[in-house]
Design a protein around this motif. Structure first.
Motif, PDB file in Angstrom:
ATOM      1  N   CYS A 117       1.056  -7.697   2.038  1.00 40.50           N
ATOM      2  CA  CYS A 117       1.200  -8.588   1.273  1.00 40.50           C
ATOM      3  C   CYS A 117      -0.410  -8.697   0.440  1.00 40.50           C
ATOM      4  N   ASN A 121      -0.826  -8.143  -3.785  1.00 33.69           N
ATOM      5  CA  ASN A 121      -1.477  -9.131  -4.736  1.00 33.69           C
ATOM      6  C   ASN A 121      -2.739  -8.387  -5.494  1.00 33.69           C
ATOM      7  N   LYS A 125       0.137  -7.203  -8.404  1.00 32.58           N
ATOM      8  CA  LYS A 125       0.280  -8.341  -9.051  1.00 32.58           C
ATOM      9  C   LYS A 125      -1.066  -8.806  -9.918  1.00 32.58           C
ATOM     10  N   PHE A 126      -2.176  -8.936  -9.143  1.00 34.48           N
ATOM     11  CA  PHE A 126      -3.224  -9.199  -9.713  1.00 34.48           C
ATOM     12  C   PHE A 126      -4.032  -8.233 -10.638  1.00 34.48           C
ATOM     13  N   THR A 143       1.059 -18.236 -10.975  1.00 33.81           N
ATOM     14  CA  THR A 143       1.950 -17.846  -9.701  1.00 33.81           C
ATOM     15  C   THR A 143       2.151 -19.031  -9.055  1.00 33.81           C
ATOM     16  N   HIS A 145       1.716 -19.278  -5.778  1.00 35.49           N
ATOM     17  CA  HIS A 145       0.780 -19.371  -4.445  1.00 35.49           C
ATOM     18  C   HIS A 145       0.490 -20.487  -4.159  1.00 35.49           C
ATOM     19  N   LEU A 172      -5.035 -13.941  -0.153  1.00 36.20           N
ATOM     20  CA  LEU A 172      -5.587 -13.812  -1.696  1.00 36.20           C
ATOM     21  C   LEU A 172      -7.143 -13.759  -1.507  1.00 36.20           C
ATOM     22  N   THR A 175      -8.972 -11.660  -4.375  1.00 36.13           N
ATOM     23  CA  THR A 175      -8.774 -11.865  -5.700  1.00 36.13           C
ATOM     24  C   THR A 175     -10.192 -11.720  -6.146  1.00 36.13           C
TER      25      THR A 175
END
Length: 381
Positions: A117, A121, A125-126, A143, A145, A172, A175
């Motif tokens: 996961c 991300n 996704k990011f 999002t 989150h 996360l 990020t």
């Protein structure tokens, strides 16, 4: 309003009316991201919903409890229709396989315990979805989150969610500051999932009572080994279970069926004190077991570090922080000693058990709920 009067910042931090602010919402089909989209649409924003198809649509239709199945795509589309905003489905199947699933399989075969996961991300996704949002001329991407974004003296900061039971900061940590500048997390300030579901009911969303997803989206029923065997035929080769001295005390049906810290299902009863998996050696096809004390770890080597502090990571000989070495454990006091800008050794002030290569170690400020980054645990030099 006179031309020389600046417009006040809207709730997403832009000096213009919501109607002139385009926000792409990453919609999984679940209640969290659906509420984000509905909330922003209700506030008057120019909302564009995007759902990613991450694996085979036909197989996904029959699958329950995962985040990106065909049913979830349908649910996201229904939310968009209910609230009256545009919705797109993007086929990211090849990207997802290359960036997430293949590494997941290889990590398990190498005796690690991956966290796909986080990679999803970070790499899908990011990265790719965020780039798509910019291509759609969005001002930002939102999002569902549970994490908070605050603007500090040096720029946007990542902070834990208000609800510690829902906090997703562990997933996360990778990020980047550049991504954080573009991202928004409208649910991070809520204090319970009940608040989110109440908002879903308020907006009349068809997913208001939809259960939370539990599994990794491409691992049905949590059966990791079955997925690995499908991706890497022949991976589940049997071998020996040995103690810390190398004595054979049993047999196993494949290293991929075991994880560090596992006690049940080893089939080696009658050995006295309980034994736990303390190491996996795929090269020799050995599962090494020992007493609970052998699981205790104080020193954790990290690489691929993503640093979110205000000063350069390697500008100090050490950082006194709190760290999480597993998503379900609370932060514990630690000292980080940088080796380079992306490598470090972490000393846990209190030893932890069951730490495995492939998992993440996430850094938290000791004085605030701010996340300072994190790195990936590996076997070291």
């Amino acid at each position: 309003m006179p031309l020389d009067t600046p417009h006040p910042l809207n709730s997403l931090g832009f000096a213009k009316p919501p109607a002139e602010t385009r926000v792409v919402v990453a919609m999984s089909g679940g209640v969290d991201s659906s509420v984000v989209a509905a909330m922003l649409k209700d506030e008057g924003y120019d909302v564009v919903g995007v759902t990613l198809q991450l694996y085979d649509h036909g197989a996904a239709l029959a699958k329950k409890g995962a985040c990106c199945a065909g049913r979830d795509i349908h649910d996201a589309r229904r939310v968009a229709e209910t609230m009256g905003f545009a919705h797109y489905v993007l086929d990211y199947e090849n990207t997802f396989r290359e960036a997430v699933i293949e590494e997941f399989a290889d990590a398990y075969l190498a005796g690690a315990t991956p966290v796909p996961c986080i990679r999803c991300n970070e790499r899908v996704k990011f990265k790719d979805l965020l780039a798509t949002a910019k291509d759609l001329d969005a001002d930002c991407m939102a999002t569902g989150h549970y994490i908070q974004r605050h603007v500090g003296a040096a720029g946007p900061e990542l902070h834990s969610a208000a609800d510690p039971n829902r906090d997703q900061s562990y997933f996360l940590f990778s990020t980047t500051p550049e991504q954080l500048a573009f991202l928004r997390f409208p649910l991070g300030h809520l204090h319970s999932k009940a608040e989110t579901r109440a908002l879903a009911a308020k907006y009349g969303l068809p997913v208001a009572d939809k259960p939370d997803s539990q599994d990794i989206c491409f691992v049905p029923d949590g059966n990791y080994a079955a997925v690995i065997e499908k991706l890497r035929p022949g991976a589940a080769e049997p071998g020996d279970i040995v103690d810390l001295e190398g004595r054979v005390i049993g047999a196993h049906r494949g290293v991929i069926h075991y994880t560090i810290g596992q006690r049940r299902g080893l089939g080696i009863g009658g050995q006295g004190d309980p034994l736990f998996v303390v190491k996996l050696d795929p090269d020799t096809r050995r599962v090494i077991v020992g007493p609970r004390a052998a699981l205790s770890t104080r020193t954790v080597p990290l690489r691929e570090i993503n640093w979110l502090g205000d000063e350069p990571f390697d500008s100090r000989p050490e950082w006194h922080v709190s760290v999480k070495v597993r998503s379900t454990r609370p932060p514990r006091p630690a000292v980080i000693r940088p080796i380079s800008a992306t490598e470090a050794e972490v000393e846990l002030l209190d030893p932890e058990t069951g730490i495995s290569p492939g998992q993440a170690c996430v850094f938290y400020d000791t004085e605030s709920p701010r996340i300072l980054g994190g790195g990936w645990i590996w076997k070291g030099r």
